[in-house]
Design a protein around this motif. Structure first.
Motif, short mmCIF file in Angstrom:
data_model
loop_
_atom_site.label_atom_id
_atom_site.label_comp_id
_atom_site.label_asym_id
_atom_site.label_seq_id
_atom_site.Cartn_x
_atom_site.Cartn_y
_atom_site.Cartn_z
N ILE A 1 0.86 -1.18 0.00
CA ILE A 1 0.00 0.00 0.00
C ILE A 1 0.89 1.23 0.00
O ILE A 1 1.70 1.43 0.91
CB ILE A 1 -0.92 0.04 1.24
CG1 ILE A 1 -1.60 -1.32 1.46
CG2 ILE A 1 -1.96 1.15 1.10
CD1 ILE A 1 -2.50 -1.76 0.35
N ILE A 2 0.76 2.06 -1.02
CA ILE A 2 1.63 3.24 -1.10
C ILE A 2 0.88 4.54 -0.82
O ILE A 2 1.50 5.60 -0.74
CB ILE A 2 2.30 3.33 -2.49
CG1 ILE A 2 1.27 3.54 -3.59
CG2 ILE A 2 3.14 2.10 -2.76
CD1 ILE A 2 1.88 3.86 -4.94
N GLY A 3 -0.43 4.46 -0.67
CA GLY A 3 -1.18 5.68 -0.39
C GLY A 3 -2.63 5.55 -0.80
O GLY A 3 -3.15 4.45 -1.02
N GLU A 4 -3.29 6.68 -0.92
CA GLU A 4 -4.69 6.71 -1.30
C GLU A 4 -4.89 6.05 -2.65
O GLU A 4 -4.08 6.20 -3.56
CB GLU A 4 -5.17 8.16 -1.35
CG GLU A 4 -6.65 8.32 -1.66
CD GLU A 4 -7.08 9.77 -1.69
OE1 GLU A 4 -8.23 10.03 -2.08
OE2 GLU A 4 -6.26 10.64 -1.32
N GLN A 5 -5.98 5.28 -2.78
CA GLN A 5 -6.23 4.55 -4.02
C GLN A 5 -6.51 5.51 -5.17
O GLN A 5 -7.47 6.29 -5.13
CB GLN A 5 -7.41 3.59 -3.83
CG GLN A 5 -7.69 2.68 -5.00
CD GLN A 5 -6.69 1.54 -5.11
OE1 GLN A 5 -5.80 1.41 -4.28
NE2 GLN A 5 -6.83 0.72 -6.13
N THR A 6 -5.66 5.47 -6.20
CA THR A 6 -5.83 6.32 -7.37
C THR A 6 -5.51 5.52 -8.63
O THR A 6 -4.91 4.45 -8.57
CB THR A 6 -4.90 7.56 -7.33
OG1 THR A 6 -3.54 7.12 -7.28
CG2 THR A 6 -5.19 8.43 -6.12
N ALA A 7 -5.91 6.08 -9.77
CA ALA A 7 -5.59 5.44 -11.05
C ALA A 7 -4.16 5.77 -11.44
O ALA A 7 -3.68 6.89 -11.23
CB ALA A 7 -6.56 5.92 -12.13
#
Length: 423
Positions: free
Chosen positions: A157-163
């Motif tokens: 997990i590297i951060g907020e889920q984004t495209a």
């Protein structure tokens, strides 16, 4: 884009083959980079191209004399144009089995040409060069497939889920080196001219085709149907031609490395042969042009980029497998319950599954096909990957299965385990 020279990770295997095999044959589609790679291998090898009609005529008139007059080490380019040369090469090699004497390149699958099979048997190592992968275009020697086969995946997990970005560009650009130096508009023009030139010039080297326009139409239809189950009867009905003719056209496109059949997976090896294969267009850039899609269409829900994305991923992994020493087998899984896995990877008895999804998020039902494949494979199942367009590597319900950012195919994530380099 710049016209920089990209690394070809098949190079090491070609060099090894030349060190102990008298004839090495590098096969792949026209314009995928075979000649460039062959000429990079050493500077002491004479280069001859059978697109030169003078050379072609001389070789046809006296194959034995032509081969006897060749330098000690030679590159013979576009060898599929003169299969008559193979018996003379065979005879020459039988007299002198010096490693690396002949480096052949061909834009047609010589193993599917009956006149060639007998002459090549036991005397040649054949290596397939695919169009450029995104990994090669990014000059990244860290292979996703090599990592998948050697170490278990884990959540990241590297951060907020984004495209993630860059996926549409990768699919639309494809892997032919020349259009990758052009703007998107000019690349599409190249793709269109390329296919026409192949059908007008190269088809006659592998088969007698009565109608070039029919050949072009079947190529177009197969581009529309990439990543679907192959139905030759449907193709013949749509084109109003016999099934035999449709099958012949399809075989020609396969011989020219434009399309590829992906067999069905089954625990029983014999039953694989009677289940329907999938058809995949080999280069996603060419298929995108034939479909009339552009990078700007990626976010248009009415445009079906999903099938093209699947074919893109399949081809990236098949190309990466070609760089490895171990034999890797590929197939697709589909059962009576309509559960599917886009790509099944096998190494010995070990089994992995790969799904492909265009979305940047995952749902609870995602990975259901991987779970079915795991149940069918039992203890042989090693894990599964759901490639998607999100930025985090997330666990799925099935053990050892993860939703993985699709750009991991060409951009190395940070791993605590040692990376496997192909440089």
């Amino acid at each position: 884009m710049s016209g920089q020279l990209h690394p070809r990770y098949l190079k090491k295997k070609v060099q090894i083959a030349l060190s102990d095999t008298p004839v090495v044959c590098l096969l792949g589609a026209r314009q995928c980079g075979k000649t460039t790679l062959a000429q990079q291998l050493d500077g002491y090898r004479t280069y001859l191209n059978f697109d030169d009609n003078a050379l072609l005529t001389a070789a046809r008139q006296d194959p034995t004399g032509f081969v006897q007059g060749l330098p000690e080490k030679v590159i013979l380019d576009e060898i599929q144009r003169i299969p008559e040369l193979m018996p003379a090469i065979k005879a020459s090699v039988d007299r002198q089995r010096t490693p690396g004497r002949f480096l052949l390149t061909g834009s047609a699958n010589l193993l599917l040409l009956p006149r060639v099979q007998e002459s090549l048997a036991g005397r040649v190592e054949i290596l397939n060069l695919h169009p450029l992968t995104e990994q090669e275009k990014q000059h990244n020697s860290d292979s996703f497939l090599a990592r998948l086969l050697s170490e278990p995946l884990s959540a990241r997990i590297i951060g907020e889920q984004t495209a993630i970005s860059g996926v549409a560009e990768a699919v639309c650009s494809g892997g032919y080196p020349e259009p990758n130096t052009r703007t998107e508009v000019r690349a599409r023009q190249w793709h269109q001219q390329y296919l026409k030139a192949i059908i007008q010039r190269d088809v006659k080297d592998v088969a007698a085709i009565r109608d070039e326009d029919e050949m072009l139409r079947i190529a177009q239809i197969l581009a529309y149907r990439t990543a679907t189950l192959l139905n030759v009867s449907s193709l013949s009905n749509e084109l109003d031609i016999s099934r035999e003719t449709a099958d012949k056209y399809l075989s020609v496109l396969e011989r020219l490395f434009l399309v590829q059949r992906l067999p069905a997976w089954h625990r029983n090896q014999a039953k694989r042969l009677i289940k329907s294969p999938k058809i995949h267009w080999v280069d996603s850039g060419l298929a995108t042009t034939l479909n009339g899609f552009k990078t700007a269409d990626w976010l248009d829900y009415k445009v079906n980029f999903g099938a093209l994305l699947e074919s893109f991923v399949v081809q990236q992994l098949i190309a990466q497998a070609g760089w490895l020493e171990d034999e890797i087998r590929f197939s697709h899984y589909r059962d009576k319950g309509q559960f599917e896995v886009d790509l099944v990877i096998e190494q010995g008895r070990k089994v992995w599954g790969v799904e492909v999804k265009k979305a940047a998020s995952i749902q609870g039902k995602d990975g259901a096909g991987l779970a079915q494949l795991a149940a069918q494979s039992g203890d042989d199942f090693q894990g599964g990957v759901l490639f998607y367009c999100g930025n985090n590597c997330l666990p799925l319900a099935q053990k050892n299965c993860f939703a993985v950012p699709i750009d991991w195919l060409w951009r190395s994530p940070d791993h605590s385990a040692q990376r496997i380099s192909l440089a």
